[in-house]
Scaffold this motif. Sequence first.
Motif, PDB file in Angstrom:
ATOM      1  N   LEU A 174       0.288  -1.901   0.151  1.00 25.91           N
ATOM      2  CA  LEU A 174      -0.328  -3.213   0.235  1.00 25.91           C
ATOM      3  C   LEU A 174       0.136  -4.079  -0.928  1.00 25.91           C
ATOM      4  O   LEU A 174       0.412  -3.559  -2.017  1.00 25.91           O
ATOM      5  N   PRO A 175       0.212  -5.393  -0.739  1.00 23.16           N
ATOM      6  CA  PRO A 175       0.643  -6.285  -1.830  1.00 23.16           C
ATOM      7  C   PRO A 175      -0.414  -6.365  -2.920  1.00 23.16           C
ATOM      8  O   PRO A 175      -1.576  -5.998  -2.736  1.00 23.16           O
ATOM      9  N   ALA A 176      -0.017  -6.881  -4.073  1.00 31.31           N
ATOM     10  CA  ALA A 176      -0.927  -7.013  -5.211  1.00 31.31           C
ATOM     11  C   ALA A 176      -2.146  -7.863  -4.866  1.00 31.31           C
ATOM     12  O   ALA A 176      -3.232  -7.672  -5.423  1.00 31.31           O
ATOM     13  N   SER A 177      -1.993  -8.779  -3.921  1.00 33.58           N
ATOM     14  CA  SER A 177      -3.108  -9.641  -3.522  1.00 33.58           C
ATOM     15  C   SER A 177      -4.226  -8.863  -2.841  1.00 33.58           C
ATOM     16  O   SER A 177      -5.332  -9.372  -2.667  1.00 33.58           O
ATOM     17  N   MET A 178      -3.948  -7.604  -2.453  1.00 36.77           N
ATOM     18  CA  MET A 178      -4.962  -6.762  -1.820  1.00 36.77           C
ATOM     19  C   MET A 178      -5.378  -5.618  -2.745  1.00 36.77           C
ATOM     20  O   MET A 178      -5.767  -4.545  -2.295  1.00 36.77           O
ATOM     21  N   SER A 179      -5.298  -5.851  -4.038  1.00 31.40           N
ATOM     22  CA  SER A 179      -5.627  -4.808  -5.009  1.00 31.40           C
ATOM     23  C   SER A 179      -7.076  -4.347  -4.910  1.00 31.40           C
ATOM     24  O   SER A 179      -7.433  -3.254  -5.353  1.00 31.40           O
ATOM     25  N   HIS A 180      -7.946  -5.168  -4.302  1.00 34.92           N
ATOM     26  CA  HIS A 180      -9.360  -4.814  -4.153  1.00 34.92           C
ATOM     27  C   HIS A 180      -9.582  -3.800  -3.035  1.00 34.92           C
ATOM     28  O   HIS A 180     -10.666  -3.222  -2.933  1.00 34.92           O
ATOM     29  N   VAL A 181      -8.586  -3.586  -2.196  1.00 37.91           N
ATOM     30  CA  VAL A 181      -8.728  -2.672  -1.058  1.00 37.91           C
ATOM     31  C   VAL A 181      -8.569  -1.228  -1.534  1.00 37.91           C
ATOM     32  O   VAL A 181      -7.574  -0.883  -2.169  1.00 37.91           O
ATOM     33  N   ASN A 182      -9.520  -0.386  -1.199  1.00 39.85           N
ATOM     34  CA  ASN A 182      -9.484   1.010  -1.633  1.00 39.85           C
ATOM     35  C   ASN A 182      -9.392   2.007  -0.490  1.00 39.85           C
ATOM     36  O   ASN A 182      -9.110   3.178  -0.714  1.00 39.85           O
ATOM     37  N   LYS A 183      -9.652   1.557   0.729  1.00 38.17           N
ATOM     38  CA  LYS A 183      -9.553   2.449   1.888  1.00 38.17           C
ATOM     39  C   LYS A 183      -9.214   1.625   3.116  1.00 38.17           C
ATOM     40  O   LYS A 183      -9.313   0.394   3.110  1.00 38.17           O
ATOM     41  N   LEU A 184      -8.820   2.321   4.181  1.00 41.69           N
ATOM     42  CA  LEU A 184      -8.384   1.642   5.396  1.00 41.69           C
ATOM     43  C   LEU A 184      -9.430   0.674   5.928  1.00 41.69           C
ATOM     44  O   LEU A 184      -9.109  -0.431   6.375  1.00 41.69           O
ATOM     45  N   GLU A 185     -10.693   1.092   5.848  1.00 39.47           N
ATOM     46  CA  GLU A 185     -11.763   0.277   6.409  1.00 39.47           C
ATOM     47  C   GLU A 185     -11.918  -1.064   5.693  1.00 39.47           C
ATOM     48  O   GLU A 185     -12.539  -1.991   6.216  1.00 39.47           O
ATOM     49  N   ASP A 186     -11.377  -1.161   4.478  1.00 40.55           N
ATOM     50  CA  ASP A 186     -11.490  -2.405   3.715  1.00 40.55           C
ATOM     51  C   ASP A 186     -10.452  -3.449   4.117  1.00 40.55           C
ATOM     52  O   ASP A 186     -10.524  -4.597   3.685  1.00 40.55           O
ATOM     53  N   ILE A 187      -9.471  -3.048   4.910  1.00 40.52           N
ATOM     54  CA  ILE A 187      -8.417  -3.983   5.310  1.00 40.52           C
ATOM     55  C   ILE A 187      -8.941  -4.879   6.421  1.00 40.52           C
ATOM     56  O   ILE A 187      -9.356  -4.408   7.474  1.00 40.52           O
ATOM     57  N   THR A 188      -8.939  -6.158   6.198  1.00 41.53           N
ATOM     58  CA  THR A 188      -9.433  -7.110   7.204  1.00 41.53           C
ATOM     59  C   THR A 188      -8.321  -7.979   7.785  1.00 41.53           C
ATOM     60  O   THR A 188      -8.419  -8.459   8.902  1.00 41.53           O
ATOM     61  N   VAL A 189      -7.290  -8.235   7.004  1.00 36.81           N
ATOM     62  CA  VAL A 189      -6.166  -9.037   7.486  1.00 36.81           C
ATOM     63  C   VAL A 189      -4.876  -8.403   6.982  1.00 36.81           C
ATOM     64  O   VAL A 189      -4.875  -7.540   6.108  1.00 36.81           O
ATOM     65  N   GLY A 190      -3.806  -8.879   7.509  1.00 38.53           N
ATOM     66  CA  GLY A 190      -2.519  -8.371   7.029  1.00 38.53           C
ATOM     67  C   GLY A 190      -1.507  -8.281   8.138  1.00 38.53           C
ATOM     68  O   GLY A 190      -1.835  -7.903   9.263  1.00 38.53           O
ATOM     69  N   ARG A 191      -0.289  -8.640   7.832  1.00 40.58           N
ATOM     70  CA  ARG A 191       0.812  -8.516   8.778  1.00 40.58           C
ATOM     71  C   ARG A 191       1.620  -7.270   8.423  1.00 40.58           C
ATOM     72  O   ARG A 191       1.659  -6.852   7.270  1.00 40.58           O
ATOM     73  N   LEU A 192       2.266  -6.709   9.414  1.00 42.67           N
ATOM     74  CA  LEU A 192       2.990  -5.456   9.242  1.00 42.67           C
ATOM     75  C   LEU A 192       4.493  -5.692   9.189  1.00 42.67           C
ATOM     76  O   LEU A 192       5.055  -6.367  10.049  1.00 42.67           O
ATOM     77  N   ALA A 193       5.150  -5.136   8.173  1.00 40.77           N
ATOM     78  CA  ALA A 193       6.614  -5.141   8.104  1.00 40.77           C
ATOM     79  C   ALA A 193       7.081  -3.750   8.520  1.00 40.77           C
ATOM     80  O   ALA A 193       6.658  -2.751   7.934  1.00 40.77           O
ATOM     81  N   ALA A 194       7.941  -3.670   9.543  1.00 38.48           N
ATOM     82  CA  ALA A 194       8.316  -2.359  10.078  1.00 38.48           C
ATOM     83  C   ALA A 194       9.679  -2.427  10.744  1.00 38.48           C
ATOM     84  O   ALA A 194      10.191  -3.507  11.049  1.00 38.48           O
ATOM     85  N   PHE A 195      10.249  -1.229  10.955  1.00 35.66           N
ATOM     86  CA  PHE A 195      11.478  -1.158  11.725  1.00 35.66           C
ATOM     87  C   PHE A 195      11.182  -1.528  13.177  1.00 35.66           C
ATOM     88  O   PHE A 195      10.027  -1.578  13.604  1.00 35.66           O
TER      89      PHE A 195
END
Length: 302
Positions: A174-195
């Motif tokens: 996760l980027p530094a802007s999501m440093s407050h996130v400690n577990k999967l359940e805390d993720i509320t937004v975010g785009r995925l970079a992938a192959f």
Amino acid sequence: MNHTSLKIFEVVAEEMSIIKAAKRLGRVQSNITTRIQQLEQELDVQLFIRESKKLKLSPQGKQFLVYTKKLLSLAEEARQSLHPQQPGGIFSIGSMECTAASRLSAPLATFSRTCPEVKLNLTMMPTRQLTERVQQSELDCALVALPVIAGKSVQCPEDLHNLPLFVENLTLLLPASMSHVNKLEDITVGRLAAFKEGCTYRDLARKLLEKASAQGGGIQIQDVASYHSMMACVASGTYICLLPESVVDLLQLPEGLKRIDAGSAVTHLIWRKDFASPALEQLCRIMHETSNLDGAQQQALG
């Protein structure tokens, strides 16, 4: 129709250029053109469509290419079977990018020393595309990530053998802007970079994010072509990516990224049930010796 004509057709189909095929095969262009014309006359079909000096396979050409690869693969297998103690010829291996980066250097070096007469071809693609190429005889074997079901079995096509080799612990970056996130359940937004589509890790990450953020099918995915571009996306502050820890350990991560455990996946070596060769036997032996799974685990996941 003979072996040489089939090989010429295969190379032209891969290069889509008479000039490039001639250079690759060490032949003059006129010879390549004549061979293709003779093959088309013999089969009574047009294998290539010629438009503005460019080539593309005709529908019949695409169909014939599948059989061509099978015939050439079978011929190579037959040749090698006559010298079981002396592996030789061309051996085509496919691999995911992550496995090539973190797991293959030492085994392939050992393979090269053990089988000096074998010409090794390595192709890197996502799991789905690798699996299809093995099934179509374009690759002799491949290292892929097969989804685990109920913790003990995998989704492997019935026409393929599979040898479980590596358990890969997975990490969400996760980027530094999501440093407050400690577990999967805390993720509320975010785009995925992938192959691109076909990558097992892409599918796993998408499902994790959809479950965590309750966005259903709304996850935005940015296709990338390398781990460096993936890291750049995450460093930009708006993207998340999923990687095996074995790859993370090889990368120079941008400062401040957050790492969250995301479970595990298993890397398998797959090959067709109708394919066998001394080179494959040697590779299986060498890869088995480097596996981080014990016999019981391999049996449970195979």
